[in-house]
Design an enzyme around this catalytic site. Sequence first.
Site, short mmCIF file in Angstrom:
data_model
loop_
_atom_site.label_atom_id
_atom_site.label_comp_id
_atom_site.label_asym_id
_atom_site.label_seq_id
_atom_site.Cartn_x
_atom_site.Cartn_y
_atom_site.Cartn_z
N GLU A 72 9.86 -3.99 9.98
CA GLU A 72 10.20 -2.69 9.40
C GLU A 72 10.80 -1.75 10.45
O GLU A 72 10.22 -1.53 11.52
CB GLU A 72 8.96 -2.04 8.76
CG GLU A 72 9.28 -0.69 8.11
CD GLU A 72 8.23 -0.19 7.15
OE1 GLU A 72 7.23 -0.91 6.89
OE2 GLU A 72 8.40 0.94 6.65
N ASP A 112 0.84 -1.20 0.00
CA ASP A 112 0.00 0.00 0.00
C ASP A 112 0.88 1.25 0.00
O ASP A 112 0.38 2.38 -0.03
CB ASP A 112 -1.02 0.00 1.16
CG ASP A 112 -0.36 -0.06 2.53
OD1 ASP A 112 0.88 -0.16 2.60
OD2 ASP A 112 -1.10 0.00 3.53
N SER A 113 2.21 1.04 -0.02
CA SER A 113 3.13 2.15 -0.26
C SER A 113 2.80 2.82 -1.59
O SER A 113 3.24 3.93 -1.86
CB SER A 113 4.58 1.66 -0.28
OG SER A 113 4.74 0.56 -1.14
N GLU A 159 -0.92 -5.50 8.79
CA GLU A 159 -0.06 -4.87 9.80
C GLU A 159 -0.59 -5.17 11.21
O GLU A 159 -1.81 -5.16 11.43
CB GLU A 159 -0.04 -3.34 9.59
CG GLU A 159 0.66 -2.95 8.29
CD GLU A 159 0.79 -1.44 8.12
OE1 GLU A 159 0.44 -0.69 9.06
OE2 GLU A 159 1.22 -1.01 7.04
O1 KIV Z 1 3.62 -1.07 1.57
C1 KIV Z 1 4.79 -1.48 1.45
O2 KIV Z 1 5.47 -1.28 0.43
C2 KIV Z 1 5.36 -2.21 2.57
C3 KIV Z 1 6.84 -2.43 2.55
C4 KIV Z 1 7.54 -1.19 2.91
C5 KIV Z 1 7.23 -3.56 3.41
O3 KIV Z 1 4.66 -2.58 3.45
#
Ligand code: KIV
Length: 266
Positions: free
Chosen positions: A184, A46-47, A117
């Site tokens: 993380e 979700d980044s 998460e």
């Molecule tokens: O959303 C994402 O890209 C992530 C990574 C940073 C592990 O959760």
Amino acid sequence: MGKRKTVKEIFKMKKNDQKITMLTAYDYQFAKIMDRSGIDVILVGDSLGMVFQGHSTTIPVTVDQMIYHTKIVVDSTENAFIIADMPFGSYQVSVEKGVENACRIMKETGCNAVKIEGGQRVIPLVEKLILAGIPVYGHLGLTPQSINKFGSYRLRAQKEKEAYKLIDDAVLLEKAGVSGIILEKIPSILAKEVTEKVKVPTIGIGAGPDCDGQVLVITDLLGIDEDVNFKFVRKYANLNDIISGSVKNFISDVKEKKFPTEEESY
Ligand code: KIV
């Protein structure tokens, strides 16, 4: 099923002390290149809310957007194991809602697992998903969906109490049946302890060298955003310079009537 990596094979990599490689992808071009380059796992993170949509957090990302990008990544690849993030709001309301959204993501994209998460608080959902046949990855340490609770992206679990809680959470996730845990931005020594304690693979980002694998956000690794300068990111290229240089060259060639030439015309 094709020749995609499986949960079992990824577990075996931990057992055989072979490092696991994971990168994020959100689109056809990057997914295809990294798949053909031999990446083990692709995370449709979700980044994408930050690196693709330009938001300051991952909070605005929706289930529909995750489905859209994950399906593209699945359809563009043949070998990598594909994990889709469950975005903020898709599993916090209730276990039922979480199962429903995870089923939608799996059904409509063809991905191999979902990522959630949190630790203790997500255990009932993890158990239900695994009962439903959905592989789940956990995510501990810096959990970007909780940014408004913490107020910063600083290093997590520095204090003893938080570190013990993270270890407990990792053990709970393992007991609940997760297929792996993302760690993380936590101290290396803590990531090492977790990695030794659990049998499931740990994949680190800003968590030092002792995790079973490493993950980076693809745009960070390629140096696309000149404003990204995290200590834990190694920039393997400076695409920002290459892209902006190419765009500037195109602009000046067109303005100066140097493009297209006869050879580039019909
Ligand atoms: O959303 C994402 O890209 C992530 C990574 C940073 C592990 O959760």
